[in-house]
Write an enzyme that holds these catalytic residues in place. Sequence first.
Site: not given
Ligand code: NAD
Ligand code: TDX
Length: 352
Positions: A133-135, A158, A162
Amino acid sequence: MHSLLVTGGCGFIGTNFIRYIFTKTDYNGIVINLDKLTYAANPENLSDIAEMFPTRYFLEVGDICDIKKVSKIVEDYNVDAIVNFAAESHVDRSIYGPKDFLQTNVVGTFVLLETIRLYLERGKSIRFHQISTDEVFGSLAPQVQSYENSPYLPRSPYSASKASADHFVNAYINTYQIPATISICSNNYGPYQFPEKLIPLMILNMLEGKELPVYGDGLNVRDWLYVEDHCEAIWLILHQGRLGETYNIGGENEWENIKLVNLLCELVAKKINKKTDELKKLIKFVSDRPGHDKRYALNCDKIKRELNWKPKVDFIEGLNLTIDWYLQNSLWLHKVKSGEYIKWIEKNYLFR
Ligand code: NAD
Ligand code: TDX
């Protein structure tokens, strides 16, 4: 590649990735989905794929931290590539309960790497791809971009977990020469995202007439990418990415949260025949997330140059597709919120 292990395939991006493989590529091998089925997972997301491809799609319920389970899957299915999506992914949850993040995101990735190291030692062939992730780069000042080799400066439990996982992947590449790649992505949005994340939470609250909670002053900036564009980039890296390399995948689409929430009000209002102002009145500024990162932004020149990738889905188009999906899948939302999937999981797996 003929046997691909996807971890976390019942979550948001993993589901979209598996759907992408079966519907948008000419891959004809098998996909094994190893998922622990946490609160964020919905195995029903892929029930149509399971029905259509009974000899090519397999769900294995288990934990990536369980080395015996992971090794057995790799062995039994002759796995030749692993893509690791499995993670605890919500920043707010990491603030109130960091332990699971350390366990799954760090120990889990370590277990996958160890499995691969031992497998390779036995003369087998397997590659690994880590989803990051970019974080990991921490909070950025205006105009600054993170490059693949920028220093890691994680600031939440988090992002620290990562970042740590990525360090282990790079350590295993360097020390044991494991064939691996990493991709670092910005905020994804699209169908199947658990409604704790900003975009689906806002859509859901608008539909239910609930407050739209904006953290702090709403001026934090995120870069948004449609999930299918992310899936396409991962697929390209798996096939054409240089081993040992990291690739940034961004939307080059930065939005202040408050501007995005206002835009969502406009788009949702049009779909449900309400006045935009009626939805905007629901916006409520609430206490800020502790340690809330101000801004993330990725430089994506490398993946554009080397793999000829760029985002295809325009933001308004992607948001409309996403809103339509949530409108058409109210049952999915209802089940997610009422915990029905948890009951489904218990019935189908825990007590089987
Ligand atoms: P999500 O929370 O929707 O899904 C995570 C999945 O992993 C779930 O199905 C959960 O059951 C499974 N899981 C959790 N712990 C586990 C374990 N110990 N063993 C097996 N399975 C397990 O997450 P997402 O948003 O789909 O993110 C997927 C990946 O992408 C993550 O690694 C996250 O860090 C990365 N990522 C997400 C975003 C975003 O915006 N959502 C952005 C950049 C990177
Ligand atoms: O209720 C809210 N109000 C609000 O202002 C929530 C849920 C979020 N926010 C803000 C926090 C962040 O600045 O919005 C932005 C986006 O929040 P999230 O959806 O929680 O995402 P973020 O914290 O940016 O992280 C996401 O992007 C990177 C994913 O959850 C991560 O898994 C990924 O790595």
